[in-house]
Design an enzyme around this catalytic site. Structure first.
Site, PDB file in Angstrom:
ATOM      1  N   HIS A 121       0.866  -1.189   0.000  1.00 17.74           N
ATOM      2  CA  HIS A 121       0.000   0.000   0.000  1.00 17.74           C
ATOM      3  C   HIS A 121       0.902   1.237   0.000  1.00 17.74           C
ATOM      4  CE1 HIS A 121      -2.811   2.922   1.833  1.00 17.74           C
ATOM      5  NE2 HIS A 121      -3.793   2.095   1.509  1.00 17.74           N
ATOM      6  N   ASP A 198       2.824  -4.149   8.122  1.00 20.46           N
ATOM      7  CA  ASP A 198       1.599  -3.387   7.894  1.00 20.46           C
ATOM      8  C   ASP A 198       0.443  -4.374   8.080  1.00 20.46           C
ATOM      9  OD1 ASP A 198      -0.702  -2.345   6.808  1.00 20.46           O
ATOM     10  OD2 ASP A 198       0.210  -1.675   4.933  1.00 20.46           O
ATOM     11  N   GLN A 201      -4.821  -4.976   7.021  1.00 19.16           N
ATOM     12  CA  GLN A 201      -5.836  -5.900   6.513  1.00 19.16           C
ATOM     13  C   GLN A 201      -5.804  -7.247   7.233  1.00 19.16           C
ATOM     14  OE1 GLN A 201      -8.190  -5.008   4.537  1.00 19.16           O
ATOM     15  NE2 GLN A 201      -7.376  -3.081   3.751  1.00 19.16           N
ATOM     16  N   LYS A 224     -10.908  -0.206  10.359  1.00 18.33           N
ATOM     17  CA  LYS A 224     -11.126  -1.385   9.509  1.00 18.33           C
ATOM     18  C   LYS A 224     -11.574  -2.584  10.338  1.00 18.33           C
ATOM     19  CE  LYS A 224      -7.536   0.041   6.246  1.00 18.33           C
ATOM     20  NZ  LYS A 224      -8.219   0.509   5.041  1.00 18.33           N
ATOM     21  N   CYS A 364      -4.889   2.547  -3.622  1.00 14.98           N
ATOM     22  CA  CYS A 364      -3.642   3.037  -2.999  1.00 14.98           C
ATOM     23  C   CYS A 364      -2.488   2.088  -3.254  1.00 14.98           C
ATOM     24  CB  CYS A 364      -3.815   3.258  -1.498  1.00 14.98           C
ATOM     25  SG  CYS A 364      -5.014   4.505  -1.115  1.00 14.98           S
TER      26      CYS A 364
HETATM   27  N1  PLP Z   1      -2.084  -0.585   4.538  1.00 12.59           N
HETATM   28  C1  PLP Z   1      -3.060  -1.301   3.981  1.00 12.59           C
HETATM   29  C2  PLP Z   1      -2.775  -2.690   3.516  1.00 12.59           C
HETATM   30  C3  PLP Z   1      -4.329  -0.750   3.831  1.00 12.59           C
HETATM   31  O1  PLP Z   1      -5.295  -1.470   3.246  1.00 12.59           O
HETATM   32  C4  PLP Z   1      -4.562   0.561   4.300  1.00 12.59           C
HETATM   33  C5  PLP Z   1      -5.882   1.203   4.116  1.00 12.59           C
HETATM   34  O2  PLP Z   1      -6.544   1.078   3.127  1.00 12.59           O
HETATM   35  C6  PLP Z   1      -3.516   1.255   4.898  1.00 12.59           C
HETATM   36  C7  PLP Z   1      -2.288   0.646   5.002  1.00 12.59           C
HETATM   37  C8  PLP Z   1      -3.684   2.639   5.416  1.00 12.59           C
HETATM   38  O3  PLP Z   1      -4.541   2.638   6.509  1.00 12.59           O
HETATM   39  P1  PLP Z   1      -5.053   4.017   7.140  1.00 12.59           P
HETATM   40  O4  PLP Z   1      -5.653   4.790   6.003  1.00 12.59           O
HETATM   41  O5  PLP Z   1      -6.068   3.619   8.138  1.00 12.59           O
HETATM   42  O6  PLP Z   1      -3.868   4.704   7.711  1.00 12.59           O
END
Ligand code: PLP
Length: 409
Positions: A121, A198, A201, A224, A364
């Site tokens: 991401h 990270d 998910q 989430k 993203c």
């Molecule tokens: N990493 C992953 C795999 C994501 O799916 C997301 C959000 O869509 C993020 C990071 C970023 O999360 P946040 O927008 O809550 O900071």
């Protein structure tokens, strides 16, 4: 399958969209919130609201108890060794940026390597790009297999003794792949690097045990996992966090302030500058209670069943291309796809006309879109409140969209 009554806990799902009962298939972007979480937050504002840590009055103590109580719930939820290892942040993005700016700036130098993958991401790419530029470090990518999985051989080929940081997503928000974090962590450690995960998910969908994974940092977001927006977590091993400098200065994180020199509080507060996200933490605590009442094992089983059912049903629609591994056991509960050459935005618009919410775009993950050789995709992502009927409605919607675009073209 989980009990269908779960759906009734989520007020937002009781409505119609464009004249149809809502089918919400966008939980990977943000999940819906059960009444229990909404009530916990309004109860906090109605009965306990005050600033934390500073007050000697009763409300100040109640707010502090609520906020610090949420930290204990997070500690249990991911099985961290101590509550000092749980930092409240705004979300995964902020958590990863703290690691890059604090640990990264202090420990990465010219010619050192930072290893990530093509599936990350943007929030797990850009902090490292910036750090690499600032320090003259090298950003390296682990190549993906054709089905979008990572092999440990490729990890071993990419991570070297010059690698200082390996940062990888636990579950891909596009391919649905579940990465072998424990094994990758072993490779990182064997080369003297730290492992950052990270978990945006993963934490909402499966039991995460940071001690078992042995990773050094783990980041995730409350919104989430049936919690509110604006709150997230950075887990970090205490021995690393203790050596790191804060990235935000002022407010709750200070100990002593002089005119020219100041000192910081201990962990975890030294990373929580300003007035903390108190109601958000309370909401996250309530979200954890809710998920634990269901049981993370049950959440995982339910989602796996839905993913399997959806893969089967969606593959029966001619013209549907599904990205990522096709074996359900290799993936989490989201399906990224395209329908012939219909633009995903057009497809999502037609589905929305039938009350079905899916996401369309690059999710993203622009480097991953390039790797997949597509400009955008549609994505259906499932959670505890989704049912087989939701999948059936999606599949009906895809058939309607197909007809619609064939007619128009
Ligand atoms: N990493 C992953 C795999 C994501 O799916 C997301 C959000 O869509 C993020 C990071 C970023 O999360 P946040 O927008 O809550 O900071």
């Amino acid at each position: 399958m989980l009990n269908k009554d779960i759906r009734k806990h989520f007020p937002i799902l009781q409505q119609e969209i464009n004249g149809h009962p809502l089918v919400y298939l966008d939980s990977a972007a943000t999940s819906q919130k059960p009444q229990q979480v909404i009530d916990a937050m309004s109860n906090y504002y109605e009965k306990d609201n005050s600033n934390v840590h500073r007050g000697v009055h009763t409300l100040g103590n109640q707010a502090t108890e609520a906020y610090e109580g949420a930290r204990d719930k997070v500690r249990d939820f991911i099985n961290a060794k101590s509550r000092e290892e749980i930092i409240f942040t705004r979300g995964t993005t902020t958590s990863l940026n703290i690691v890059a700016q604090s640990y990264g700036r202090a420990n990465v130098g010219e010619g050192d390597e930072i290893v990530i993958t093509h599936m990350e991401h943007h929030s797990n790419i850009i902090p490292w790009q910036q750090l690499a530029k600032e320090k003259g470090a090298v950003l390296k990518f682990i190549d993906l297999e054709e089905d979008g999985t990572i092999t440990l051989d490729k990890v071993r080929e990419t991570v070297t003794e010059r690698t200082k940081i390996v940062s990888i997503m636990h579950v891909s928000n596009v391919l649905g792949t579940v990465n072998p974090i424990k094994e990758i962590t072993e490779i990182a450690h064997a080369n003297g690097a730290i492992m950052v995960v990270d978990g945006a998910q993963a934490a909402p969908h499966m039991k995460v045990d940071v001690q078992q994974l042995d990773c050094d940092f783990y980041a995730f977001s409350g919104h989430k996992m049936v919690g509110p927006t604006g709150i997230g977590v950075l887990y970090g091993k205490k021995e690393l966090l203790n050596k790191m400098e804060p990235v935000e200065f002022g407010g709750e994180m200070i100990d002593f302030v002089g005119l020219y020199e100041s000192t910081w509080k201990e962990l975890p507060w030294k990373f929580e500058g300003g007035t903390p996200i108190i109601a958000g933490a309370v909401g996250l605590g309530a979200a954890i209670d809710y998920l634990e009442e269901i049981g993370l094992d049950n959440v995982e089983k339910h989602e796996q069943h839905l993913a399997e059912y959806a893969m089967k049903k969606m593959s029966e629609v001619e013209g549907v291309t599904i990205y990522g591994p096709l074996e359900p056991e290799k993936r989490a509960s989201l399906i990224t796809f395209n329908l012939n050459d219909v633009h995903p935005h057009d497809l999502a618009t037609v589905l929305d006309m039938h009350g079905i919410a899916v996401r369309a775009g690059h999710h993203c993950c622009q480097p991953l879109m390039k790797w997949l050789d597509v400009s955008a995709t549609a994505r259906a992502s499932f959670y505890i409140y989704n049912t087989e009927e939701d999948v059936d409605r999606l599949v009906d919607g895809l058939r309607i969209a197909k007809e619609y675009f064939n007619d128009v073209n």
